[in-house]
Scaffold this active site. Structure first.
Site, PDB file in Angstrom:
ATOM      1  N   VAL A 100      24.475 -31.957  22.968  1.00 52.06           N
ATOM      2  CA  VAL A 100      25.605 -31.062  23.245  1.00 52.06           C
ATOM      3  C   VAL A 100      26.588 -31.130  22.086  1.00 52.06           C
ATOM      4  O   VAL A 100      27.386 -32.052  21.976  1.00 52.06           O
ATOM      5  CB  VAL A 100      26.298 -31.449  24.572  1.00 52.06           C
ATOM      6  N   ASP A 154      28.656 -36.864  18.705  1.00 53.59           N
ATOM      7  CA  ASP A 154      30.083 -36.971  18.398  1.00 53.59           C
ATOM      8  C   ASP A 154      30.894 -37.662  19.484  1.00 53.59           C
ATOM      9  O   ASP A 154      32.131 -37.614  19.475  1.00 53.59           O
ATOM     10  CB  ASP A 154      30.664 -35.576  18.149  1.00 53.59           C
ATOM     11  N   HIS A 191      22.109 -37.244  25.684  1.00 52.70           N
ATOM     12  CA  HIS A 191      22.984 -36.218  26.243  1.00 52.70           C
ATOM     13  C   HIS A 191      24.209 -35.980  25.367  1.00 52.70           C
ATOM     14  O   HIS A 191      24.788 -34.893  25.399  1.00 52.70           O
ATOM     15  CB  HIS A 191      23.389 -36.592  27.664  1.00 52.70           C
ATOM     16  N   GLY A 208      26.188 -31.980  19.108  1.00 53.24           N
ATOM     17  CA  GLY A 208      25.986 -33.037  18.131  1.00 53.24           C
ATOM     18  C   GLY A 208      26.394 -34.419  18.614  1.00 53.24           C
ATOM     19  O   GLY A 208      27.026 -34.587  19.654  1.00 53.24           O
ATOM     20  N   ASN A 241      24.806 -34.067  34.011  1.00 55.38           N
ATOM     21  CA  ASN A 241      25.440 -35.371  33.906  1.00 55.38           C
ATOM     22  C   ASN A 241      26.120 -35.842  35.188  1.00 55.38           C
ATOM     23  O   ASN A 241      26.259 -37.047  35.409  1.00 55.38           O
ATOM     24  CB  ASN A 241      26.507 -35.358  32.796  1.00 55.38           C
ATOM     25  N   ASP A 285       8.632 -44.940  35.968  1.00 53.69           N
ATOM     26  CA  ASP A 285       7.339 -45.603  35.778  1.00 53.69           C
ATOM     27  C   ASP A 285       7.221 -46.672  36.862  1.00 53.69           C
ATOM     28  O   ASP A 285       7.943 -47.666  36.840  1.00 53.69           O
ATOM     29  CB  ASP A 285       7.278 -46.225  34.381  1.00 53.69           C
ATOM     30  N   HIS A 288      11.275 -42.314  29.074  1.00 56.54           N
ATOM     31  CA  HIS A 288      11.107 -42.329  30.525  1.00 56.54           C
ATOM     32  C   HIS A 288      10.129 -43.403  30.983  1.00 56.54           C
ATOM     33  O   HIS A 288       9.745 -43.449  32.151  1.00 56.54           O
ATOM     34  CB  HIS A 288      10.662 -40.952  31.024  1.00 56.54           C
ATOM     35  N   ARG A 324      19.723 -42.605  27.522  1.00 58.34           N
ATOM     36  CA  ARG A 324      19.964 -41.249  28.022  1.00 58.34           C
ATOM     37  C   ARG A 324      21.339 -40.735  27.595  1.00 58.34           C
ATOM     38  O   ARG A 324      21.504 -39.562  27.259  1.00 58.34           O
ATOM     39  CB  ARG A 324      19.839 -41.229  29.546  1.00 58.34           C
TER      40      ARG A 324
END
Length: 316
Positions: free
Chosen positions: A65, A69, A61, A67, A89, A235, A189, A57
């Site tokens: 946002v 980086d 994330h 790229g 976040n 799950d 997920h 994740r």
């Protein structure tokens, strides 16, 4: 003629930048980089199995946002807001300390060579593999940003847990990812947990797109009042294993988040992809790996752009 030459030059520069991302980037610069990261990540997940989902994740994330980086790693300063405090976040993004530990380990081997952005990308691959996911060649050679982009993170570049299929598709398309990429990446997920606040409304809306027994079970841990931060596995059957059970859940109306269940049952093209992955785990694994590699290419900094941070939480 002059315009043509300029276009050729720009194209060659673009190709040069892309060429710097390669699975062999560190073969000469830091031969033990990837094995050092791998060892650090495996140690962290062996201590806490849930960390695998958190690291995947974190990569997502980061890339969505501005790229891939490592801007998500930067902590706030008096002159810069942190992406960690963005709505998507805040109190949910995890794994920062694991990336920091991997960075420290790599710095001991090759100081100032390996970027935090690459560590995040490699960690996501190593994390999924450790819990049963595919092993794929991560392209490396990214550099780190010199700023964080909280405003972008809060402006719609990270999906809202109530997003519609059209909204999800449009967002992924803006990042250069197609519908199959969306469905394949959503398969992450199969791991991890979600806070009740992200799916509680779905449980109590008496919606037709959720299995009644599944909803009843989840309500026990997520009452109408309170419990917003309580965690529930995405799950229920194999929450700590990377498999294709996520897609079987969707076909049974047992997707936990609204953004999961919208992938099946609406008559959209995603229905067929979900059905395919539920029957063919090898195809899912292959498409997931391809989509992760593709996502890792989003707006990367290469060459002399950005920097190689000494520590991941602050610019040099």
């Amino acid at each position: 003629m002059a315009i043509f030459k300029i276009l050729v030059l720009l194209l060659s520069l673009s190709c040069f930048c892309q060429a710097q991302l390669s699975s062999t980037f560190y073969d000469q610069r830091c031969p033990n980089a990837l094995s050092t990261i791998r060892s650090s990540i495996r140690t962290a997940i062996s201590r806490e199995r849930r960390m695998a989902a958190s690291l995947i994740r974190l990569h997502f994330h980061d890339c969505f946002v501005n790229g891939c980086d490592a801007s998500v790693m930067l902590v706030a300063t008096p002159t810069m807001e942190s992406e960690r405090d963005a709505l998507a976040n805040f109190q949910s993004a995890r794994g920062f300390e694991v990336i920091d530990q991997a960075k420290s380990a790599v710095e001991r081997v090759c100081p100032g060579v390996v970027s935090c952005a690459d560590i995040i990308a490699v960690a996501a691959r190593d994390a999924s593999e450790y819990v049963g996911g595919p092993r794929y060649a991560v392209k490396v050679g990214r550099r780190d940003s010199t700023a964080a982009f909280r405003a972008i993170a809060d402006s719609g570049d990270l999906p809202n847990f109530t997003a519609s299929l059209d909204e999800l598709s449009d967002l992924f398309l803006r990042k250069g990812l197609n519908t199959r990429d969306l469905v394949a990446l959503s398969g992450a997920h199969t791991l991890g947990q979600a806070q009740c606040v992200t799916f509680k409304q779905r449980l109590y809306d008496n919606s037709s797109d959720i299995d009644a027994g599944f909803s009843s079970t989840r309500k026990r841990r997520c009452p109408v009042e309170g419990g917003d931060m309580t965690l529930a596995p995405l799950d229920q059957v194999t929450p700590n294993s990377f498999d294709n059970n996520y897609y079987r859940n969707l076909m049974q109306k047992k997707g936990l988040l609204a953004t999961d269940q919208v992938l099946f049952g609406t008559g959209a093209s995603t229905d067929n992809i979900v059905s395919e992955y539920s029957r063919n785990p090898a195809r899912f694994a292959s498409d997931y790996a391809a989509a992760m590699i593709k996502m890792g290419d989003i707006q990367t900094l290469t060459g002399s752009a950005g920097q190689i941070r000494r520590i991941c939480t602050a610019v040099n």
